[in-house]
Scaffold this active site. Sequence first.
Site, PDB file in Angstrom:
ATOM      1  N   SER A 284       0.601  -0.998   0.484  1.00 33.40           N
ATOM      2  CA  SER A 284       0.129  -0.005  -0.083  1.00 33.40           C
ATOM      3  C   SER A 284       1.125   0.971   0.227  1.00 33.40           C
ATOM      4  O   SER A 284       0.349   2.652  -0.172  1.00 33.40           O
ATOM      5  CB  SER A 284      -1.075   0.152   1.764  1.00 33.40           C
ATOM      6  OG  SER A 284      -1.693  -1.365   1.574  1.00 33.40           O
TER       7      SER A 284
ATOM      8  N   HIS B 205      -0.914  -2.210  -7.401  1.00 32.93           N
ATOM      9  CA  HIS B 205      -1.292  -2.164  -6.125  1.00 32.93           C
ATOM     10  C   HIS B 205      -2.874  -2.389  -6.712  1.00 32.93           C
ATOM     11  O   HIS B 205      -3.700  -1.543  -6.953  1.00 32.93           O
ATOM     12  CB  HIS B 205      -1.218  -0.713  -5.972  1.00 32.93           C
ATOM     13  CG  HIS B 205      -1.823  -0.134  -4.153  1.00 32.93           C
ATOM     14  ND1 HIS B 205      -2.116   0.431  -4.223  1.00 32.93           N
ATOM     15  CD2 HIS B 205      -2.840  -0.601  -3.243  1.00 32.93           C
ATOM     16  CE1 HIS B 205      -2.395   1.181  -2.841  1.00 32.93           C
ATOM     17  NE2 HIS B 205      -2.933   0.043  -2.551  1.00 32.93           N
TER      18      HIS B 205
ATOM     19  N   GLU C 233      -3.707   0.625  -9.149  1.00 35.10           N
ATOM     20  CA  GLU C 233      -1.739   1.550  -9.250  1.00 35.10           C
ATOM     21  C   GLU C 233      -1.173   0.620  -9.651  1.00 35.10           C
ATOM     22  O   GLU C 233      -0.479  -0.113  -8.790  1.00 35.10           O
ATOM     23  CB  GLU C 233      -2.244   2.127  -7.929  1.00 35.10           C
ATOM     24  CG  GLU C 233      -1.269   3.579  -8.281  1.00 35.10           C
ATOM     25  CD  GLU C 233      -1.178   4.211  -6.639  1.00 35.10           C
ATOM     26  OE1 GLU C 233      -1.588   3.479  -5.721  1.00 35.10           O
ATOM     27  OE2 GLU C 233      -1.145   5.109  -6.581  1.00 35.10           O
TER      28      GLU C 233
ATOM     29  N   ASN D 177      -3.543   6.332  -1.970  1.00 38.58           N
ATOM     30  CA  ASN D 177      -3.075   6.347  -0.648  1.00 38.58           C
ATOM     31  C   ASN D 177      -3.090   7.615  -0.419  1.00 38.58           C
ATOM     32  O   ASN D 177      -2.937   8.072   1.314  1.00 38.58           O
ATOM     33  CB  ASN D 177      -2.781   5.530  -0.144  1.00 38.58           C
ATOM     34  CG  ASN D 177      -3.192   3.721   0.264  1.00 38.58           C
ATOM     35  OD1 ASN D 177      -4.567   3.795  -0.088  1.00 38.58           O
ATOM     36  ND2 ASN D 177      -2.643   2.845  -0.493  1.00 38.58           N
TER      37      ASN D 177
HETATM   38  P1  NAD Z   1      -3.674  -9.675   6.028  1.00 41.25           P
HETATM   39  O1  NAD Z   1      -3.202  -9.457   6.865  1.00 41.25           O
HETATM   40  O2  NAD Z   1      -5.358  -9.825   5.570  1.00 41.25           O
HETATM   41  O3  NAD Z   1      -3.043 -10.978   4.833  1.00 41.25           O
HETATM   42  C1  NAD Z   1      -1.754 -10.988   5.239  1.00 41.25           C
HETATM   43  C2  NAD Z   1      -1.751 -12.985   4.459  1.00 41.25           C
HETATM   44  O4  NAD Z   1       0.261 -12.465   4.540  1.00 41.25           O
HETATM   45  C3  NAD Z   1      -1.180 -13.298   6.836  1.00 41.25           C
HETATM   46  O5  NAD Z   1      -2.818 -14.375   5.423  1.00 41.25           O
HETATM   47  C4  NAD Z   1      -0.632 -13.853   6.670  1.00 41.25           C
HETATM   48  O6  NAD Z   1      -0.580 -14.868   7.124  1.00 41.25           O
HETATM   49  C5  NAD Z   1       0.753 -13.748   5.008  1.00 41.25           C
HETATM   50  N1  NAD Z   1       2.575 -14.415   5.501  1.00 41.25           N
HETATM   51  C6  NAD Z   1       2.888 -13.296   6.481  1.00 41.25           C
HETATM   52  N2  NAD Z   1       3.832 -13.582   5.933  1.00 41.25           N
HETATM   53  C7  NAD Z   1       3.307 -14.243   5.077  1.00 41.25           C
HETATM   54  C8  NAD Z   1       4.980 -15.174   4.971  1.00 41.25           C
HETATM   55  N3  NAD Z   1       6.547 -14.742   4.893  1.00 41.25           N
HETATM   56  N4  NAD Z   1       5.009 -15.561   3.728  1.00 41.25           N
HETATM   57  C9  NAD Z   1       3.457 -16.294   3.286  1.00 41.25           C
HETATM   58  N5  NAD Z   1       2.123 -15.247   4.000  1.00 41.25           N
HETATM   59  C10 NAD Z   1       2.714 -14.328   4.269  1.00 41.25           C
HETATM   60  O7  NAD Z   1      -3.226  -8.342   4.762  1.00 41.25           O
HETATM   61  P2  NAD Z   1      -4.337  -7.427   3.368  1.00 41.25           P
HETATM   62  O8  NAD Z   1      -4.979  -6.479   3.988  1.00 41.25           O
HETATM   63  O9  NAD Z   1      -4.064  -8.779   2.643  1.00 41.25           O
HETATM   64  O10 NAD Z   1      -2.215  -6.961   3.124  1.00 41.25           O
HETATM   65  C11 NAD Z   1      -1.355  -7.745   3.013  1.00 41.25           C
HETATM   66  C12 NAD Z   1      -0.752  -6.496   1.515  1.00 41.25           C
HETATM   67  O11 NAD Z   1      -1.808  -5.611   1.111  1.00 41.25           O
HETATM   68  C13 NAD Z   1      -0.087  -5.448   2.165  1.00 41.25           C
HETATM   69  O12 NAD Z   1       0.691  -5.218   1.770  1.00 41.25           O
HETATM   70  C14 NAD Z   1      -1.339  -4.236   2.820  1.00 41.25           C
HETATM   71  O13 NAD Z   1      -0.770  -3.266   2.540  1.00 41.25           O
HETATM   72  C15 NAD Z   1      -1.958  -4.384   0.588  1.00 41.25           C
HETATM   73  N6  NAD Z   1      -2.755  -3.715   0.209  1.00 41.25           N
HETATM   74  C16 NAD Z   1      -4.519  -3.541   1.119  1.00 41.25           C
HETATM   75  C17 NAD Z   1      -5.677  -3.064   0.591  1.00 41.25           C
HETATM   76  C18 NAD Z   1      -6.632  -3.245   1.761  1.00 41.25           C
HETATM   77  O14 NAD Z   1      -7.125  -3.328   2.196  1.00 41.25           O
HETATM   78  N7  NAD Z   1      -6.560  -4.852   3.142  1.00 41.25           N
HETATM   79  C19 NAD Z   1      -5.688  -2.588  -0.065  1.00 41.25           C
HETATM   80  C20 NAD Z   1      -4.181  -2.377  -0.987  1.00 41.25           C
HETATM   81  C21 NAD Z   1      -3.203  -2.971  -0.724  1.00 41.25           C
END
Ligand code: NAD
Length: 293
Positions: free
Chosen positions: A118, A139, A151, A189
Amino acid sequence: MKKITVIGSGTMGSGIAHCFAQYGFDIVLVDIRQAALDLALEKIAVNFDRQIKKGVLTLDQKKASLSRLATSTSLSSAVAQADLVVEAATENQALKAKIFQDIDTHAPATCLLATNTSSLSITALAAHTKRPAQVIGMHFMNPVPIMRLVEIIRGQNTSDATLAAITQLTTKIEKVPLVARDYPGFVANRILLPMINEAIETLFQGVGDVEAIDEMMKLGMGHPMGPLRLADFIGLDVCLSVLEVLHQGFGKDKYAPCPLLRNMVAAGNLGVKTQRGFYDYSTDPKHPTPLQF
Ligand code: NAD
């Protein structure tokens, strides 16, 4: 491009895997937790059913999409044949840096590496690999199967060929690629999070309650969802980490996270995913109860 590995099967990774599988790509979804993978598969099946109800997908297409979707807890074997790896693990610089090193070690030399971060620097993540020209930001927006924007973030060393390939791929899954440069928060963001932070600050100062703040932004500004409800939806931990990156990256007080946001994250009230944030989702997740602060 045919084989795509998605690292991290949470909110975003599961949605990204869903979209690529729907458009005919072979997917391996990777997580360190088997429980997260099981949950992701359940969620993907439910979301496919929702698309069938809406008439977007047929039952046969759902079955075919699911048959293209494999899961694994082993990153090294899951990336070994990949044409593209999309990293969507927890938003943490050190964690992502290690994942990028591991992918670089085990993926084929031609494989492209994208991150769904993000806010973290694409250039810095690329520096942990021996192929910075093949590293790019992809993104996606939440919920991935519904939101059309991707993005695309070009790092300092991202090549024209990588940018062209990822832009083309984004169009193939019927999403709209818009390019941003690699500065904290990129475009989406950098604009969204200060607005969410200001909504939290307004609540913190008692200027309005949760319902008033959200309804004003919906009715007055035409936003489909109020900023506090959106923060719950994104995850308050994700919101906090993006604000920290903006604050550190630009060194300006206007990006300082509101103390109330810090407290809520410290308390583990992270929004929808923990059933409690600015709203309580435990009784009726679709019609959550606004909380008092
Ligand atoms: P989340 O917490 O729902 O999921 C993250 C997952 O990553 C978990 O299931 C965790 O077990 C896994 N994980 C952690 N370490 C790991 C590893 N070493 N190998 C494999 N898997 C691993 O988080 P999310 O909301 O899905 O966010 C993920 C990414 O997407 C982040 O970088 C976040 O900034 C980005 N993002 C989030 C959103 C949102 O609205 N939530 C929107 C755009 C981008």
